[in-house]
Design an enzyme around this catalytic site. Structure first.
Site, PDB file in Angstrom:
ATOM      1  CB  CYS A  52      -0.924  -0.007   1.213  1.00 51.91           C
ATOM      2  SG  CYS A  52      -1.824   1.546   1.460  1.00 51.91           S
ATOM      3  CG  HIS A 164      -4.204   3.409   4.286  1.00 53.19           C
ATOM      4  ND1 HIS A 164      -3.274   2.585   4.881  1.00 53.19           N
ATOM      5  CD2 HIS A 164      -4.437   4.406   5.179  1.00 53.19           C
ATOM      6  CE1 HIS A 164      -2.944   3.076   6.069  1.00 53.19           C
ATOM      7  NE2 HIS A 164      -3.651   4.188   6.274  1.00 53.19           N
ATOM      8  CG  HIS A 166      -6.890   8.257   1.509  1.00 54.41           C
ATOM      9  ND1 HIS A 166      -7.236   7.004   1.026  1.00 54.41           N
ATOM     10  CD2 HIS A 166      -6.937   9.092   0.434  1.00 54.41           C
ATOM     11  CE1 HIS A 166      -7.459   7.073  -0.272  1.00 54.41           C
ATOM     12  NE2 HIS A 166      -7.296   8.338  -0.658  1.00 54.41           N
ATOM     13  CG  HIS A 281     -19.485  23.176   1.450  1.00 59.08           C
ATOM     14  ND1 HIS A 281     -20.590  22.959   0.654  1.00 59.08           N
ATOM     15  CD2 HIS A 281     -18.416  22.715   0.744  1.00 59.08           C
ATOM     16  CE1 HIS A 281     -20.210  22.389  -0.481  1.00 59.08           C
ATOM     17  NE2 HIS A 281     -18.898  22.228  -0.444  1.00 59.08           N
ATOM     18  CD  GLU A 317     -31.872  10.783 -11.077  1.00 56.04           C
ATOM     19  OE1 GLU A 317     -32.188  10.621  -9.900  1.00 56.04           O
ATOM     20  OE2 GLU A 317     -31.333   9.910 -11.769  1.00 56.04           O
TER      21      GLU A 317
END
Length: 348
Positions: A52, A164, A166, A281, A317
């Site tokens: 990894c 992993h 993150h 935000h 959509e």
């Protein structure tokens, strides 16, 4: 004529943060599904994967070696989408071919050295450290850039390229589309109502309760009235906070608990590692007062009916208007019905 019932009849709901409408079609929720199905990974990941690129002590694709980190670890993305030294783009007077330079930086935030544990499986101290990292990265980058975007793409279904656990933080020399739209609409609401839109919204949701998923001392997670994704949630502080950097220690610790409870409910819903894109935000770093802003996090998970059936934003959509089947209230009820203790921790 039969009286209108939002549980049975098609209707539209307005999103005041985007200025867009969402078509809700609750009568479609029982339709059979013969379309594509995701294949959730049943692989049990090791605590450390020698192959990894994000695990502690390993060498990344560029040849740089990760330190033997014990908590969070932040580094500049080896394939960053933005550069700090982008030259100025030439002026263009063509209204159909406009261009401007984009400067910034992109960083990766490894949540912990444990390759196998996503947010809901981490301890509260580990989650608190992640929140602190979000704060310090936002504060540092906000000194240079007007917009700092903290986010996480969880799971292959959301395009995550490395298992992993993150997240990322991108800093921009410009206000991106979503941020600009939220800024403009919150400012217009504040000018008319003399109070921040999402502070008012929190009070409405606290009084109603039908869309609440998680509540802690300082935080509220709801399926917003205008949700587009099936189990979309909005995570909000109960009081007026402009940016994640403004949180008190008590609000920060309460946020860690809210994150653990919310993401555990997500995983428990379909007994899987629930994919999503999430991000924060808050008020831009533009030198203005920004009293119209309220800190909030969006969670956009794609799963619809099970661990194998996801929603696709296609057709109508893409060409007309976002549409959903479950009402926001029905989605919140389903999330409330499962435990906020992760199924792997509870032994279920």
């Amino acid at each position: 004529m039969t009286p209108f019932n939002p549980i049975d009849h098609p209707h539209r709901r307005y999103n005041p943060l985007t200025g867009q409408w969402v078509l809700v079609s609750p009568h479609r929720a029982k339709r059979p599904w013969q379309g594509a199905q995701e294949t959730p990974s049943q692989q049990m990941l090791p605590a450390h994967d020698p192959d990894c690129f994000l695990c502690a002590g390993n060498t990344r694709v560029t040849g740089d070696k990760n330190p033997d980190y014990k908590g969070t670890y932040v580094f500049t993305n080896d394939f960053a989408a933005l550069m700090a030294d982008t030259p100025d783009a030439p002026d263009s007077h063509d209204p159909l071919m406009r261009c401007q330079s984009a400067r910034g930086t992109s960083r990766v935030i490894c949540f912990s050295p444990d390759h196998s544990k996503t947010l809901p499986e981490l301890s509260l101290p580990a989650l608190t450290e992640i929140v602190r990292t979000w704060q310090t990265q936002t504060a540092e980058l906000g000194k240079t850039y007007p917009w700092v975007q903290v986010f996480e793409n969880k799971g292959a279904a959301m395009g995550c390229s490395n298992p992993h656990p993150h997240g990322q933080v991108w800093a921009n020399s410009f206000l991106p589309n979503e941020a600009e739209r939220e800024d403009r609409l919150q400012k217009a609401y504040f000018a008319e109502q003399r109070s921040p839109m999402l502070v008012d919204y929190v009070q409405r949701e606290l009084a109603d309760g039908s869309r609440t998923v998680v509540e802690t001392e300082h935080w509220l997670a709801v399926v917003p009235y205008w949700a587009a994704w099936p189990f979309e949630t909005l995570l909000l502080p109960k009081t007026h906070v402009l940016r994640i950097t403004d949180l008190s220690d008590e609000q920060r610790d309460s946020l860690a608990l809210a994150l653990k409870k919310l993401t555990s409910r997500y995983d428990n819903l379909f007994q899987c590692s629930f994919p999503y894109s999430m991000g924060w935000h808050g008020a831009p770093f533009n030198g203005e007062e920004n009293a119209h802003w309220q800190l909030h996090a969006h969670f956009y998970p794609p799963l619809l009916r099970s661990a194998t059936v996801r929603k696709f934003m296609v057709g109508y959509e893409m060409l007309a208007e976002t549409q959903r089947d479950l009402t926001a209230e029905q989605a919140a009820e389903r999330l409330r019905a499962v435990s906020d203790i992760h199924f792997r921790e509870s032994g279920v």
